[in-house]
Write a protein that holds these residues in place. Structure first.
Motif, short mmCIF file in Angstrom:
data_model
loop_
_atom_site.label_atom_id
_atom_site.label_comp_id
_atom_site.label_asym_id
_atom_site.label_seq_id
_atom_site.Cartn_x
_atom_site.Cartn_y
_atom_site.Cartn_z
N ALA A 87 0.83 -1.20 0.00
CA ALA A 87 0.00 0.00 0.00
C ALA A 87 0.87 1.26 0.00
CB ALA A 87 -0.93 0.00 1.20
N GLU A 88 1.95 1.23 0.74
CA GLU A 88 2.86 2.37 0.77
C GLU A 88 3.43 2.63 -0.62
OE1 GLU A 88 5.93 2.33 3.66
OE2 GLU A 88 4.58 2.15 5.38
N ARG A 89 3.82 1.57 -1.32
CA ARG A 89 4.38 1.75 -2.66
C ARG A 89 3.32 2.21 -3.65
NH1 ARG A 89 7.38 -3.04 -1.40
NH2 ARG A 89 5.88 -4.30 -2.56
N ALA A 90 2.12 1.65 -3.52
CA ALA A 90 1.05 1.98 -4.47
C ALA A 90 0.59 3.43 -4.32
CB ALA A 90 -0.13 1.03 -4.29
N THR A 91 0.53 3.91 -3.08
CA THR A 91 0.02 5.27 -2.83
C THR A 91 1.12 6.31 -2.70
OG1 THR A 91 0.04 4.96 -0.42
CG2 THR A 91 -1.96 4.30 -1.61
N GLY A 92 2.33 5.84 -2.43
CA GLY A 92 3.42 6.78 -2.19
C GLY A 92 3.37 7.39 -0.81
N LEU A 93 2.46 6.85 0.05
CA LEU A 93 2.30 7.40 1.40
C LEU A 93 2.94 6.46 2.42
CD1 LEU A 93 -1.46 8.52 1.32
CD2 LEU A 93 0.57 9.98 1.09
N SER A 94 3.87 6.98 3.21
CA SER A 94 4.39 6.21 4.33
C SER A 94 3.33 6.16 5.42
CB SER A 94 5.66 6.87 4.87
OG SER A 94 5.35 8.12 5.48
N LYS A 95 3.59 5.38 6.46
CA LYS A 95 2.65 5.32 7.58
C LYS A 95 2.45 6.70 8.19
CE LYS A 95 1.90 3.06 12.06
NZ LYS A 95 2.44 2.08 13.04
N ARG A 96 3.53 7.45 8.34
CA ARG A 96 3.43 8.80 8.91
C ARG A 96 2.65 9.73 7.98
NH1 ARG A 96 5.89 10.98 13.10
NH2 ARG A 96 7.29 9.19 13.27
N ASP A 97 2.90 9.59 6.66
CA ASP A 97 2.15 10.41 5.70
C ASP A 97 0.66 10.10 5.77
OD1 ASP A 97 4.48 11.56 4.74
OD2 ASP A 97 4.73 10.05 3.16
N TRP A 98 0.33 8.81 5.86
CA TRP A 98 -1.07 8.39 5.91
C TRP A 98 -1.75 8.94 7.17
CZ3 TRP A 98 -4.21 5.50 9.11
CH2 TRP A 98 -5.42 5.05 8.57
N GLN A 99 -1.04 8.84 8.30
CA GLN A 99 -1.59 9.36 9.55
C GLN A 99 -1.81 10.88 9.47
OE1 GLN A 99 1.46 7.94 12.20
NE2 GLN A 99 0.28 6.12 12.80
N ARG A 100 -0.88 11.58 8.82
CA ARG A 100 -1.03 13.03 8.68
C ARG A 100 -2.23 13.37 7.81
NH1 ARG A 100 3.28 14.39 5.40
NH2 ARG A 100 1.78 14.07 3.70
N ASP A 101 -2.39 12.66 6.69
CA ASP A 101 -3.46 12.99 5.75
C ASP A 101 -4.84 12.63 6.29
OD1 ASP A 101 -1.49 13.88 4.12
OD2 ASP A 101 -1.74 12.35 2.57
N PHE A 102 -4.93 11.50 7.01
CA PHE A 102 -6.23 11.05 7.48
C PHE A 102 -6.47 11.38 8.95
CE2 PHE A 102 -5.47 8.56 3.71
CZ PHE A 102 -6.71 8.52 3.10
#
Length: 230
Positions: free
Chosen positions: A163-178
């Motif tokens: 999922a990180e590779r597909a979206t380009g979002l790291s866990k920290r990026d995902w937490q920040r965005d959502f």
């Protein structure tokens, strides 16, 4: 007839052999996942015609079986501890490490057991570690329980990596965005237990989470093994 019982073609042209076929299939899967593996693609990798491979294998599933068994050779340690917990722990961690090297392995874990020599050796190591500690049915259920945990944990970790590779979002990026959405939902008061987990829980990385969960599973098995029969 399994692929391991299938004899190699007599007078097979050199340099094609089963070991080279397996190595090519594993390399393709490491590069592009299971969808990158087919008899035709492996043949092309080896600069051979597809029909030549059918002297060694009968279908793509044979390739998958051979690939899994090849990775099982990486999982089995050279020396094994005499302690059942340590043996199962080492095998579990080596399975995770193998899956991180070969992510496609996660897609093939948990199905029917591999019957290749290395897969059978891994299964033997698990059962032998528990042998004599309980009746054979309890031993088998214990080994299956550890296997179920390891398979589930590995699949989740690999899914997160993909999922990180597909979206380009790291866990920290995902937490920040959502994060704002989660904050609003928790503020409604409808999810008090989840709110407590989010605000007060300790964030573990994948390795720590895997090791902790594995220890809990082994603790539960130890309690079962030491419990007197009813």
């Amino acid at each position: 007839m399994t692929v391991w019982d299938r004899p190699e073609p007599p007078n097979a042209p050199v340099p094609l052999d089963r070991e080279r076929i397996i190595a090519a299939a594993v390399a393709l899967a490491d590069e592009g996942g299971l969808e990158a593996v087919s008899v035709r693609k492996v043949a092309a990798r080896l600069n051979a015609g597809p029909m030549r491979l059918y002297g060694y294998i009968s279908a793509k599933d044979d390739l998958f079986d051979l690939m899994v068994d090849e990775v099982n050779a990486e999982i089995l340690p050279g020396e094994q501890s005499g302690d059942w917990r340590e043996t199962l722990r080492v095998l579990a961690h080596r399975t995770r490490q193998a899956a991180l090297r070969h992510e496609w392995l996660a897609d093939l874990l948990g199905g029917r057991p591999t019957l290749g020599p290395h897969g059978l050796a891994v299964t033997e190591a698990k059962l032998a570690a528990l042998d004599g500690l309980a009746d054979i049915d309890t031993v088998m259920r214990a080994a299956e329980t550890v296997g179920a945990y390891v398979t589930g944990a590995i699949r989740r970790e690999i899914a997160n990596l993909r999922a990180e590779r597909a979206t380009g979002l790291s866990k920290r990026d995902w937490q920040r965005d959502f994060g704002p959405h989660v904050t609003r939902m928790l503020a409604t008061g409808r999810f008090p237990s989840l709110a407590k987990a989010v605000h007060d829980g300790t964030d573990m990385d994948a390795a720590e989470s895997f090791a902790t969960g594995l220890d809990w599973v082994l603790d539960a098995i130890a309690a079962k093994l030491t419990r007197p029969p009813v």
